[in-house]
Design a protein around this motif. Structure first.
Motif, PDB file in Angstrom:
ATOM      1  N   GLY A  56     -15.689  22.708  13.667  1.00 47.46           N
ATOM      2  CA  GLY A  56     -14.994  23.810  13.032  1.00 47.46           C
ATOM      3  C   GLY A  56     -15.910  24.924  12.585  1.00 47.46           C
ATOM      4  N   ARG A  92     -15.740  28.353   9.740  1.00 40.24           N
ATOM      5  CA  ARG A  92     -15.041  29.157   8.715  1.00 40.24           C
ATOM      6  C   ARG A  92     -15.909  30.365   8.426  1.00 40.24           C
ATOM      7  N   ARG A  93     -15.439  31.539   8.803  1.00 35.23           N
ATOM      8  CA  ARG A  93     -16.198  32.766   8.585  1.00 35.23           C
ATOM      9  C   ARG A  93     -15.677  33.464   7.338  1.00 35.23           C
ATOM     10  N   GLN A 107      -6.680  27.841  15.651  1.00 34.97           N
ATOM     11  CA  GLN A 107      -7.364  28.996  15.073  1.00 34.97           C
ATOM     12  C   GLN A 107      -6.395  29.836  14.263  1.00 34.97           C
ATOM     13  N   ILE A 137     -10.797  31.115  10.662  1.00 35.37           N
ATOM     14  CA  ILE A 137     -10.942  29.661  10.665  1.00 35.37           C
ATOM     15  C   ILE A 137     -10.575  29.110  12.036  1.00 35.37           C
ATOM     16  N   LEU A 195     -10.623  25.202  14.287  1.00 36.71           N
ATOM     17  CA  LEU A 195     -10.869  23.769  14.333  1.00 36.71           C
ATOM     18  C   LEU A 195     -10.793  23.278  15.771  1.00 36.71           C
ATOM     19  N   VAL A 219      -8.277  22.147   6.158  1.00 41.85           N
ATOM     20  CA  VAL A 219      -8.188  23.560   5.805  1.00 41.85           C
ATOM     21  C   VAL A 219      -6.974  23.744   4.904  1.00 41.85           C
ATOM     22  N   ARG A 263      -4.631  26.296   3.833  1.00 40.13           N
ATOM     23  CA  ARG A 263      -4.253  27.637   4.279  1.00 40.13           C
ATOM     24  C   ARG A 263      -3.802  28.516   3.119  1.00 40.13           C
ATOM     25  N   GLY A 274      -7.635  29.148   1.497  1.00 45.36           N
ATOM     26  CA  GLY A 274      -8.725  29.466   2.416  1.00 45.36           C
ATOM     27  C   GLY A 274      -9.915  28.534   2.304  1.00 45.36           C
ATOM     28  N   VAL A 282     -12.108  25.013   2.704  1.00 42.32           N
ATOM     29  CA  VAL A 282     -12.266  23.925   3.674  1.00 42.32           C
ATOM     30  C   VAL A 282     -12.802  22.717   2.917  1.00 42.32           C
ATOM     31  N   GLU A 316     -21.033  32.169   7.055  1.00 37.22           N
ATOM     32  CA  GLU A 316     -20.128  31.288   7.780  1.00 37.22           C
ATOM     33  C   GLU A 316     -20.493  29.820   7.590  1.00 37.22           C
ATOM     34  N   ASN A 362     -13.360  29.815  -0.720  1.00 38.23           N
ATOM     35  CA  ASN A 362     -13.084  31.021   0.064  1.00 38.23           C
ATOM     36  C   ASN A 362     -14.236  32.020   0.040  1.00 38.23           C
TER      37      ASN A 362
END
Length: 620
Positions: A6, A8-9, A39, A43, A45, A124, A126, A129, A131, A151, A208
């Motif tokens: 995964g 996460r940016r 996606q 994010i 996975l 995740v 949602r 935000g 992880v 990231e 986040n």
């Protein structure tokens, strides 16, 4: 078993799907049956699947019914049916993955503590935000991550993280001291600068804004009060717990087999499988090395005949090592910590022809004090009351003159020469003592090794130290990588956390009793196995490297450790390395452990830093 990946940016919303696909491609061996992606904004996975439970369903990544949670999961939850019966949730599959999601929707993240099994997962949220990364209590399954440059990149293996990074990291030279101490680097560090390993029994929330909040959710309990256990009651309790653990580990919709070395742990597990599933003939697998000093195939056959298994054997030689070492180093993502790693792969390769899951005996020695060091623990602690300087000088003077036949005495002597209990506990398995590491690493700024807290019960202190590092960072990494290299799922039932909790509640005098190591587990085994199997001297899964480094592997040894461009030769003291090789070639001394440690480091550096690509096709 599966593979997860995964990204996460936090500063850039877009994720290149080709990068995520490249990360997942590094995990094909962990999940050859299926793959999937999810996606959303910044994010992404990815997942590869080795189908074990609910073969036709349970595709991942999976999103919860309320839409809040997205999950990728590697592992098996053995009590998923019981947990499912307690949850009110609109299930659409019959596997354990959706049970995790249903439990978190219903009870929150604390539901993780209800899981029985081996797992590494990423969730995740949602809504926020965030992880969440979670690893099982004992560290049976791996999880790595990098959190830098705006990231988070994570995956089941280091190579997965590397495939998601914009540039390859350097060697983390500060971890070399830890590597020379234990042939592996304890969590949270790795030999790759900037890549971390989630410690066992922990979960990490990556918020986040990119902060990592680490929480320990499990640790072994304190010992019960003195007098709480009689030997008879304790034997019965361990017997019942082993039965429950083996029964749980047999949960699968595919064929299950077992490794059988002929030692107490694997033999007991095989006997328990036969008792739990009397309607099935157990399929067992053993490896031999053609060296009569260490070969245990005769004992494996003896147990197979006693239990009545469908038994298979594989033979390993020096040519296997030369051929497989680079390939399996790529799978390991680290230096091969044990020579037996290569034998374990050959064993997994053979087992995969017959079954999809195997049970193994890891954990018995680390829970119930099975190594010779536990028997010597109290004597060493008593002698350690002498001044450290005196002990160190005497041990150093004698160490270099003890011949190969006094190998065990040499180990004890090296332990006695260390400065305090913390160093002594780690030196039992250490290739290099603290003074040797200092000499090798002159000019290298290394991170001090992790020091376990002093424990008044020296045996318990040893067990805790092994549980925290030696077991997850060495033995379990070996088991996971070598089995998954053959797309085979490995399950160590002795590391069922219920059995681990029981073991740490028991007093040490039921583990080492009248000079006998692993006493209580052997008493359980005595109920199911011949006395000659239970009482024989421990040999272990040993490879005859001493002879191979003087023969078939000699040229490779000299070239890799002293030749032009050698990472070991350029990083460590070259003169000390040459002297080490010459001592071994004399035949009077056996330096195989130290040579193996340096050779493994060199092969690892070749695989990950001497080429531009980490494409699996290059390393297979």
């Amino acid at each position: 078993m599966c593979g997860i990946a995964g990204i996460r940016r936090f500063t850039r919303p877009e994720i290149d799907s080709r990068v995520l696909a490249g990360m997942v491609a590094t995990l094909n061996h962990r999940g050859p049956d299926d793959s999937g992606f999810w996606q959303e904004g910044g994010i992404g996975l990815g997942h590869t699947r080795l189908s074990i439970i609910d073969l036709a369903g349970s595709r991942q990544p999976m999103v919860s019914a309320d839409g809040r949670w997205a999950l990728v999961f590697n592992g098996e939850i053995f009590n998923y049916r019981e947990l499912r019966a307690q949850l009110s949730y609109p299930f659409t599959s019959d596997g354990d993955t959706e049970v995790i999601l249903a439990g978190i929707v219903t009870h929150g993240l604390s539901f993780i503590e209800s899981l029985l099994g081996q797992f590494a997962l990423a969730l995740v949220d949602r809504d926020t935000g965030s992880v969440h990364l979670v690893r099982d209590r004992l560290g049976v399954l791996p999880l790595f991550y990098s959190n830098a440059a705006g990231e988070l990149v994570f995956g089941s293996e280091v190579k997965t993280v590397l495939a998601g990074l914009p540039r390859r990291p350097e060697v983390d030279l500060s971890s070399l001291d830890a590597y020379l101490l234990g042939r592996s680097v304890p969590a949270p560090n790795t030999l790759f600068d900037g890549i971390s390993k989630l410690p066992p029994g922990h979960r990490a929330e990556v918020t986040n804004d990119g902060r990592v909040l680490l929480t320990r959710y499990w640790e072994p309990p304190e010992a019960d009060p003195a007098g709480a256990w009689t030997p008879e009651r304790a034997i019965d309790a361990v017997d019942d717990a082993v039965t429950a653990a083996v029964g749980s580990a047999l949960v699968a919709d595919v064929p299950v087999g077992a490794y059988l070395s002929g030692g107490v742990d694997s033999s007991l597990i095989v006997a328990k499988i036969a008792a739990v599933q009397p309607e099935h003939r157990v399929t067992t697998f053993a490896a031999g090395f053609g060296d009569p000093r260490n070969d245990e195939l005769t004992w494996a056959r003896r147990v197979s005949e006693h239990v009545g298994t469908d038994h298979h054997e594989v033979h390993v030689d020096a040519a296997d090592f030369e051929h497989l070492w680079p390939k399996l180093t790529w799978h390991r993502d680290a230096p091969m910590s044990e020579p037996a790693d290569i034998a374990v792969y050959r064993l997994a390769e053979a087992a995969r022809q017959k079954v999809t899951v195997v049970l193994s005996g890891e954990g018995g020695d680390e829970l119930f004090a099975g190594y010779p060091k536990y028997r010597a623990a109290k004597a060493v602690a008593a002698i350690s009351m002498l001044p450290g300087g005196l002990r160190s000088s005497v041990a150093g003077a004698l160490d270099r003159h003890l011949p190969h036949r006094l190998g065990r005495a040499r180990i004890a002597l090296r332990v006695l020469g260390e400065r305090d209990q913390a160093d002594q506990l780690r030196t039992w398995f250490a290739p290099f003592t603290s003074s040797e590491r200092e000499a090798l690493l002159a000019g290298v700024d290394s991170r001090p090794p992790v020091r376990d807290p002093r424990n008044p019960d020296v045996i318990r202190g040893m067990l805790l130290g092994d549980l925290r590092s030696w077991l997850p960072d060495n033995l379990l990494e070996r088991g996971d990588r070598m089995s998954m290299a053959a797309s085979l799922e490995l399950r160590p039932p002795l590391l069922d956390h219920r059995l681990v909790d029981l073991a740490f509640r028991l007093p040490s005098d039921l583990k080492v009793r009248e000079g006998r190591t692993k006493w209580i587990l052997k008493e359980v085994a005595r109920r199911y196995l011949p006395a000659e199997v239970v009482d024989r001297r421990k040999v272990g899964f040993r490879v005859p490297l001493d002879a191979w480094f003087r023969g078939d592997l000699r040229d490779s040894m000299w070239d890799r450790l002293t030749g032009a461009g050698s990472f070991v030769g350029e990083t460590f003291d070259r003169k000390a390395v040459r002297e080490l090789l010459q001592r071994h070639e004399s035949g009077t001394f056996n330096e195989e452990n130290r040579i193996w440690t340096l050779m493994s480091l060199e092969v690892w550096h070749e695989r990950f830093f001497s080429t531009r690509s980490i494409d699996p096709a290059i390393h297979r």
